[in-house]
Design an enzyme around this catalytic site. Sequence first.
Site, PDB file in Angstrom:
ATOM      1  N   CYS A  92       0.569  -0.855  -0.017  1.00 38.23           N
ATOM      2  CA  CYS A  92       0.312   0.096  -0.080  1.00 38.23           C
ATOM      3  C   CYS A  92       1.489   1.139  -0.172  1.00 38.23           C
ATOM      4  O   CYS A  92       0.334   2.080  -0.802  1.00 38.23           O
ATOM      5  CB  CYS A  92      -1.020  -0.046   1.073  1.00 38.23           C
ATOM      6  SG  CYS A  92      -2.591  -0.723   1.518  1.00 38.23           S
ATOM      7  N   HIS A 150      -0.716  -8.819   0.441  1.00 35.03           N
ATOM      8  CA  HIS A 150      -0.944  -7.272  -0.649  1.00 35.03           C
ATOM      9  C   HIS A 150      -1.307  -8.026  -1.185  1.00 35.03           C
ATOM     10  O   HIS A 150       0.070  -8.403  -2.121  1.00 35.03           O
ATOM     11  CB  HIS A 150      -0.154  -5.842   0.031  1.00 35.03           C
ATOM     12  CG  HIS A 150      -1.527  -4.788  -1.239  1.00 35.03           C
ATOM     13  ND1 HIS A 150      -1.414  -3.484  -0.777  1.00 35.03           N
ATOM     14  CD2 HIS A 150      -1.134  -5.085  -2.452  1.00 35.03           C
ATOM     15  CE1 HIS A 150      -2.025  -2.898  -2.079  1.00 35.03           C
ATOM     16  NE2 HIS A 150      -1.820  -3.877  -3.087  1.00 35.03           N
ATOM     17  N   HIS A 162      -0.326  -9.746  -4.993  1.00 38.62           N
ATOM     18  CA  HIS A 162       0.509  -9.053  -6.204  1.00 38.62           C
ATOM     19  C   HIS A 162       0.783 -10.485  -6.991  1.00 38.62           C
ATOM     20  O   HIS A 162       1.089 -11.706  -6.461  1.00 38.62           O
ATOM     21  CB  HIS A 162       2.019  -8.914  -5.685  1.00 38.62           C
ATOM     22  CG  HIS A 162       2.564  -9.705  -4.718  1.00 38.62           C
ATOM     23  ND1 HIS A 162       2.011  -9.747  -3.451  1.00 38.62           N
ATOM     24  CD2 HIS A 162       3.722 -10.409  -4.530  1.00 38.62           C
ATOM     25  CE1 HIS A 162       2.914 -11.071  -2.643  1.00 38.62           C
ATOM     26  NE2 HIS A 162       3.834 -10.909  -3.291  1.00 38.62           N
TER      27      HIS A 162
HETATM   28  P1  AMP Z   1       5.904 -13.384  -1.387  1.00 41.26           P
HETATM   29  O1  AMP Z   1       6.998 -13.620  -1.071  1.00 41.26           O
HETATM   30  O2  AMP Z   1       4.580 -14.565  -3.222  1.00 41.26           O
HETATM   31  O3  AMP Z   1       4.833 -12.728  -1.701  1.00 41.26           O
HETATM   32  O4  AMP Z   1       6.465 -12.396  -2.295  1.00 41.26           O
HETATM   33  C1  AMP Z   1       7.036 -11.097  -1.649  1.00 41.26           C
HETATM   34  C2  AMP Z   1       7.745 -10.185  -2.866  1.00 41.26           C
HETATM   35  O5  AMP Z   1       8.161  -9.029  -2.542  1.00 41.26           O
HETATM   36  C3  AMP Z   1       9.376 -11.297  -2.567  1.00 41.26           C
HETATM   37  O6  AMP Z   1       9.684 -11.399  -3.984  1.00 41.26           O
HETATM   38  C4  AMP Z   1       9.804  -9.872  -1.930  1.00 41.26           C
HETATM   39  O7  AMP Z   1      11.345  -9.926  -2.688  1.00 41.26           O
HETATM   40  C5  AMP Z   1       9.596  -8.428  -2.213  1.00 41.26           C
HETATM   41  N1  AMP Z   1       9.606  -7.432  -1.830  1.00 41.26           N
HETATM   42  C6  AMP Z   1       8.873  -6.925  -0.932  1.00 41.26           C
HETATM   43  N2  AMP Z   1       9.398  -6.015   0.044  1.00 41.26           N
HETATM   44  C7  AMP Z   1       9.363  -4.901  -1.213  1.00 41.26           C
HETATM   45  C8  AMP Z   1       9.815  -4.246  -1.863  1.00 41.26           C
HETATM   46  N3  AMP Z   1       9.724  -2.946  -0.742  1.00 41.26           N
HETATM   47  N4  AMP Z   1       9.896  -3.733  -2.759  1.00 41.26           N
HETATM   48  C9  AMP Z   1       9.962  -4.617  -3.878  1.00 41.26           C
HETATM   49  N5  AMP Z   1       9.615  -5.638  -3.602  1.00 41.26           N
HETATM   50  C10 AMP Z   1       9.488  -6.485  -2.266  1.00 41.26           C
HETATM   51 ZN    ZN Z   2      -1.433  -3.337   1.457  1.00 41.19          ZN
END
Ligand code: AMP
Ligand code: ZN
Length: 115
Positions: free
Chosen positions: A7, A98, A100
């Site tokens: 967010c 969130h 993705h």
């Molecule tokens: P998941 O494990 O499917 O929930 O993926 C979460 C992803 O978010 C991981 O690949 C992390 O490297 C990525 N991630 C976490 N924090 C950030 C951030 N601040 N900016 C960009 N990617 C992020």
């Molecule tokens: Zn969110």
Amino acid sequence: MDNCIFCAIAEHKIPSEIVYEDNLVVAFKDVKPIAPTHLLIIPKEHFKDFLEFSQSPKRAEISEALMHAVNTICEEQGIESFHLLNNCGEAHGQSVFHLHFHLISGVDLTKHIKF
Ligand code: AMP
Ligand code: ZN
């Protein structure tokens, strides 16, 4: 939603490398890429996971925007082959709650997973 890092990214409150944005969707570079292209595509609205999103009355409009984002990014970046991946739930690797989608290109993950 408070205390949600994605967010905060969608609201431009913390830095990220945004590659696409419209009124419903943002796409940005994953901070720990596992492939030459590793983007995260998110709805701006907070849904904790795919199941919550799939029950929302806004799912059709936002799904269309997500698909448009994928299409636009691929066209802009010359991507013709990729994985589009959602991890739903902690037991299946979700770490940010969130919704993705990982857009991963340049590494064939099927070489590492036996279906
Ligand atoms: P998941 O494990 O499917 O929930 O993926 C979460 C992803 O978010 C991981 O690949 C992390 O490297 C990525 N991630 C976490 N924090 C950030 C951030 N601040 N900016 C960009 N990617 C992020
Ligand atoms: Zn969110």
